[in-house]
Scaffold this motif. Sequence first.
Motif, PDB file in Angstrom:
ATOM      1  N   PHE A 122      30.593  65.018  36.218  1.00  0.00           N
ATOM      2  CA  PHE A 122      30.414  66.098  35.252  1.00  0.00           C
ATOM      3  C   PHE A 122      30.661  67.460  35.895  1.00  0.00           C
ATOM      4  O   PHE A 122      30.095  67.793  36.939  1.00  0.00           O
ATOM      5  CB  PHE A 122      29.000  66.015  34.695  1.00  0.00           C
ATOM      6  N   VAL A 123      31.489  68.269  35.258  1.00  0.00           N
ATOM      7  CA  VAL A 123      31.944  69.523  35.837  1.00  0.00           C
ATOM      8  C   VAL A 123      30.821  70.534  36.039  1.00  0.00           C
ATOM      9  O   VAL A 123      30.947  71.462  36.849  1.00  0.00           O
ATOM     10  CB  VAL A 123      33.072  70.132  34.967  1.00  0.00           C
ATOM     11  N   VAL A 124      29.718  70.397  35.339  1.00  0.00           N
ATOM     12  CA  VAL A 124      28.609  71.341  35.503  1.00  0.00           C
ATOM     13  C   VAL A 124      28.024  71.291  36.909  1.00  0.00           C
ATOM     14  O   VAL A 124      27.525  72.299  37.410  1.00  0.00           O
ATOM     15  CB  VAL A 124      27.525  71.081  34.428  1.00  0.00           C
ATOM     16  N   TYR A 125      28.109  70.153  37.581  1.00  0.00           N
ATOM     17  CA  TYR A 125      27.535  70.058  38.925  1.00  0.00           C
ATOM     18  C   TYR A 125      28.206  71.051  39.893  1.00  0.00           C
ATOM     19  O   TYR A 125      27.510  71.843  40.531  1.00  0.00           O
ATOM     20  CB  TYR A 125      27.632  68.635  39.474  1.00  0.00           C
ATOM     21  N   PRO A 126      29.524  71.019  40.036  1.00  0.00           N
ATOM     22  CA  PRO A 126      30.137  72.025  40.914  1.00  0.00           C
ATOM     23  C   PRO A 126      30.005  73.441  40.382  1.00  0.00           C
ATOM     24  O   PRO A 126      29.939  74.402  41.169  1.00  0.00           O
ATOM     25  CB  PRO A 126      31.606  71.590  40.994  1.00  0.00           C
ATOM     26  N   LEU A 127      29.958  73.613  39.066  1.00  0.00           N
ATOM     27  CA  LEU A 127      29.827  74.964  38.504  1.00  0.00           C
ATOM     28  C   LEU A 127      28.510  75.616  38.903  1.00  0.00           C
ATOM     29  O   LEU A 127      28.486  76.752  39.378  1.00  0.00           O
ATOM     30  CB  LEU A 127      29.943  74.915  36.980  1.00  0.00           C
ATOM     31  N   VAL A 128      27.402  74.904  38.727  1.00  0.00           N
ATOM     32  CA  VAL A 128      26.113  75.511  39.057  1.00  0.00           C
ATOM     33  C   VAL A 128      25.973  75.675  40.562  1.00  0.00           C
ATOM     34  O   VAL A 128      25.343  76.634  41.038  1.00  0.00           O
ATOM     35  CB  VAL A 128      24.931  74.706  38.477  1.00  0.00           C
ATOM     36  N   THR A 129      26.569  74.760  41.314  1.00  0.00           N
ATOM     37  CA  THR A 129      26.509  74.863  42.775  1.00  0.00           C
ATOM     38  C   THR A 129      27.228  76.121  43.258  1.00  0.00           C
ATOM     39  O   THR A 129      26.697  76.895  44.067  1.00  0.00           O
ATOM     40  CB  THR A 129      27.140  73.616  43.416  1.00  0.00           C
ATOM     41  N   GLN A 130      28.435  76.329  42.758  1.00  0.00           N
ATOM     42  CA  GLN A 130      29.202  77.505  43.174  1.00  0.00           C
ATOM     43  C   GLN A 130      28.544  78.791  42.703  1.00  0.00           C
ATOM     44  O   GLN A 130      28.544  79.797  43.417  1.00  0.00           O
ATOM     45  CB  GLN A 130      30.632  77.415  42.636  1.00  0.00           C
ATOM     46  N   ALA A 131      27.977  78.777  41.513  1.00  0.00           N
ATOM     47  CA  ALA A 131      27.388  79.991  40.948  1.00  0.00           C
ATOM     48  C   ALA A 131      26.254  80.532  41.810  1.00  0.00           C
ATOM     49  O   ALA A 131      26.046  81.748  41.876  1.00  0.00           O
ATOM     50  CB  ALA A 131      26.891  79.729  39.530  1.00  0.00           C
ATOM     51  N   ILE A 132      25.505  79.632  42.463  1.00  0.00           N
ATOM     52  CA  ILE A 132      24.392  80.095  43.285  1.00  0.00           C
ATOM     53  C   ILE A 132      24.783  80.250  44.747  1.00  0.00           C
ATOM     54  O   ILE A 132      23.943  80.584  45.579  1.00  0.00           O
ATOM     55  CB  ILE A 132      23.179  79.153  43.163  1.00  0.00           C
ATOM     56  N   GLY A 133      26.060  80.029  45.054  1.00  0.00           N
ATOM     57  CA  GLY A 133      26.555  80.273  46.400  1.00  0.00           C
ATOM     58  C   GLY A 133      26.362  79.136  47.370  1.00  0.00           C
ATOM     59  O   GLY A 133      26.587  79.297  48.574  1.00  0.00           O
ATOM     60  N   ALA A 134      25.941  77.959  46.887  1.00  0.00           N
ATOM     61  CA  ALA A 134      25.789  76.800  47.767  1.00  0.00           C
ATOM     62  C   ALA A 134      27.143  76.126  47.981  1.00  0.00           C
ATOM     63  O   ALA A 134      28.130  76.422  47.296  1.00  0.00           O
ATOM     64  CB  ALA A 134      24.790  75.813  47.172  1.00  0.00           C
ATOM     65  N   LYS A 135      27.194  75.205  48.924  1.00  0.00           N
ATOM     66  CA  LYS A 135      28.430  74.482  49.209  1.00  0.00           C
ATOM     67  C   LYS A 135      28.428  73.150  48.482  1.00  0.00           C
ATOM     68  O   LYS A 135      27.537  72.317  48.691  1.00  0.00           O
ATOM     69  CB  LYS A 135      28.582  74.248  50.714  1.00  0.00           C
ATOM     70  N   GLY A 136      29.397  72.931  47.629  1.00  0.00           N
ATOM     71  CA  GLY A 136      29.522  71.670  46.917  1.00  0.00           C
ATOM     72  C   GLY A 136      30.369  70.684  47.694  1.00  0.00           C
ATOM     73  O   GLY A 136      31.421  71.045  48.224  1.00  0.00           O
ATOM     74  N   ILE A 137      29.924  69.453  47.774  1.00  0.00           N
ATOM     75  CA  ILE A 137      30.654  68.387  48.451  1.00  0.00           C
ATOM     76  C   ILE A 137      30.995  67.322  47.420  1.00  0.00           C
ATOM     77  O   ILE A 137      30.109  66.637  46.891  1.00  0.00           O
ATOM     78  CB  ILE A 137      29.822  67.747  49.578  1.00  0.00           C
ATOM     79  N   ALA A 138      32.279  67.198  47.096  1.00  0.00           N
ATOM     80  CA  ALA A 138      32.731  66.173  46.154  1.00  0.00           C
ATOM     81  C   ALA A 138      33.084  64.911  46.936  1.00  0.00           C
ATOM     82  O   ALA A 138      34.069  64.893  47.686  1.00  0.00           O
ATOM     83  CB  ALA A 138      33.927  66.670  45.360  1.00  0.00           C
ATOM     84  N   VAL A 139      32.295  63.883  46.784  1.00  0.00           N
ATOM     85  CA  VAL A 139      32.515  62.631  47.495  1.00  0.00           C
ATOM     86  C   VAL A 139      33.553  61.807  46.735  1.00  0.00           C
ATOM     87  O   VAL A 139      33.422  61.620  45.522  1.00  0.00           O
ATOM     88  CB  VAL A 139      31.197  61.845  47.627  1.00  0.00           C
ATOM     89  N   PRO A 140      34.609  61.337  47.405  1.00  0.00           N
ATOM     90  CA  PRO A 140      35.650  60.568  46.702  1.00  0.00           C
ATOM     91  C   PRO A 140      35.071  59.419  45.893  1.00  0.00           C
ATOM     92  O   PRO A 140      34.145  58.724  46.333  1.00  0.00           O
ATOM     93  CB  PRO A 140      36.538  60.061  47.848  1.00  0.00           C
ATOM     94  N   ALA A 141      35.613  59.229  44.712  1.00  0.00           N
ATOM     95  CA  ALA A 141      35.123  58.201  43.802  1.00  0.00           C
ATOM     96  C   ALA A 141      35.571  56.817  44.247  1.00  0.00           C
ATOM     97  O   ALA A 141      36.529  56.645  45.014  1.00  0.00           O
ATOM     98  CB  ALA A 141      35.615  58.476  42.389  1.00  0.00           C
ATOM     99  N   LYS A 142      34.887  55.819  43.743  1.00  0.00           N
ATOM    100  CA  LYS A 142      35.249  54.420  43.943  1.00  0.00           C
ATOM    101  C   LYS A 142      35.413  53.785  42.568  1.00  0.00           C
ATOM    102  O   LYS A 142      34.457  53.725  41.798  1.00  0.00           O
ATOM    103  CB  LYS A 142      34.151  53.704  44.739  1.00  0.00           C
ATOM    104  N   ASN A 143      36.628  53.372  42.254  1.00  0.00           N
ATOM    105  CA  ASN A 143      36.920  52.814  40.925  1.00  0.00           C
ATOM    106  C   ASN A 143      36.478  53.778  39.824  1.00  0.00           C
ATOM    107  O   ASN A 143      35.848  53.374  38.834  1.00  0.00           O
ATOM    108  CB  ASN A 143      36.256  51.455  40.749  1.00  0.00           C
ATOM    109  N   TYR A 144      36.786  55.049  39.988  1.00  0.00           N
ATOM    110  CA  TYR A 144      36.499  56.124  39.034  1.00  0.00           C
ATOM    111  C   TYR A 144      35.015  56.471  38.935  1.00  0.00           C
ATOM    112  O   TYR A 144      34.636  57.311  38.116  1.00  0.00           O
ATOM    113  CB  TYR A 144      37.034  55.798  37.627  1.00  0.00           C
ATOM    114  N   GLY A 145      34.189  55.834  39.743  1.00  0.00           N
ATOM    115  CA  GLY A 145      32.753  56.092  39.669  1.00  0.00           C
ATOM    116  C   GLY A 145      32.169  56.483  41.009  1.00  0.00           C
ATOM    117  O   GLY A 145      32.886  56.703  41.997  1.00  0.00           O
TER     118      GLY A 145
END
Length: 367
Positions: A122-145
């Motif tokens: 869900f795109v809100v996770y990186p959005l709220v993370t960036q908005a507060i200045g934290a570092k977001g880490i997107a972990v590669p998906a496995k079978n789209y999940g």
Amino acid sequence: MTNFDAKSLANVGVRNLSPYQAGKPIEELERELGLTDIVKLASNENPLGLSKQVTAALQDTLAGLARYPDANGFYLKSKLAEKLGVNINQITLGNGSNDVLELLARTFVNEHHEVLFSQHAFVVYPLVTQAIGAKGIAVPAKNYGHDLDAMAAAITDKTRMIFIANPNNPTGTFLTTADLESFLAKVPAQVLVVLDEAYYEYVPAAERAPSVEWVQRYPNLIVSRTFSKAYGLAGLRAGYAVTHADIADLMNRVRQPFNMNSLSLKAAEVVLDDADYLAQSIAVNQAGMAQLIEFCEQFNFVYIPSYGNFLTIEVGADAADIYQQLLHKGVIVRPVAGYELPNHLRVSIGLEHENQVFIDALKSMLL
């Protein structure tokens, strides 16, 4: 004031944010193309409309709208606590579950922290993370999940929060009870795990994790849910979190007063008792899902198996163009290139005739 630069005044994390792109409203497409017969299958909304019991309760609530709502949402919290088997001081209410997710980040995360979430989540996770200045880490998906092993391995001493959507949006993928419980056991106590269960009610009862019960055993677990999907209150914005009481206490110090209005409080309270409406919502979703899957399999469209109220379908490299062509046929679906799925379209489950309008439109274009 020729030197005024608003962007330079904004917090660093906000400057490069792109606004959240919601599904195109029906009214917007009407304005743009002059169409009047439009089917919207873009925002994972409940196609049944409001429960009749909710409609009646809203009418009765109108007379009191000149007064502020109950800032603590006592009656809704009480009903949720009874239904879920928790204490009332474990519940935090939100203006939809999005509000709860942002509230969690603002309460517990700062610019020195890292936040983990999955690719395609869900795109809100990186959005709220960036908005507060934290570092977001997107972990590669496995079978789209979610790849829970990879997410556990990605935890560092800077990790403060992990977002997990189950079922996941926009892919519909699902994590089993055993996998989730194994993951929770690996997470350090100082790392908060947010289990976003916006589509929880659509999961077959036998496969639902006892996530609320886990909060007692894992005080760093936060379970968020919404009334927007299976309960049909998307336009009224009602959501909540179940947490350890100490977490709820801190969230409620940050939560804005009256973040749920009188109508949404009453609607959520009433719909919790409307078992017939919920059962019908689930039945319509199951039938519509079967209808779309039958179409995909008949005409060899690859799709991601989904536990939500939507199906994400691979339509090829021309997905963006196909989306635009569908708009001109009065069908609104959701492009998901922003989720690193440029060849897919997400299609919400509608009523039988709405699903058929989409199927016929896509067939006329591609087959």
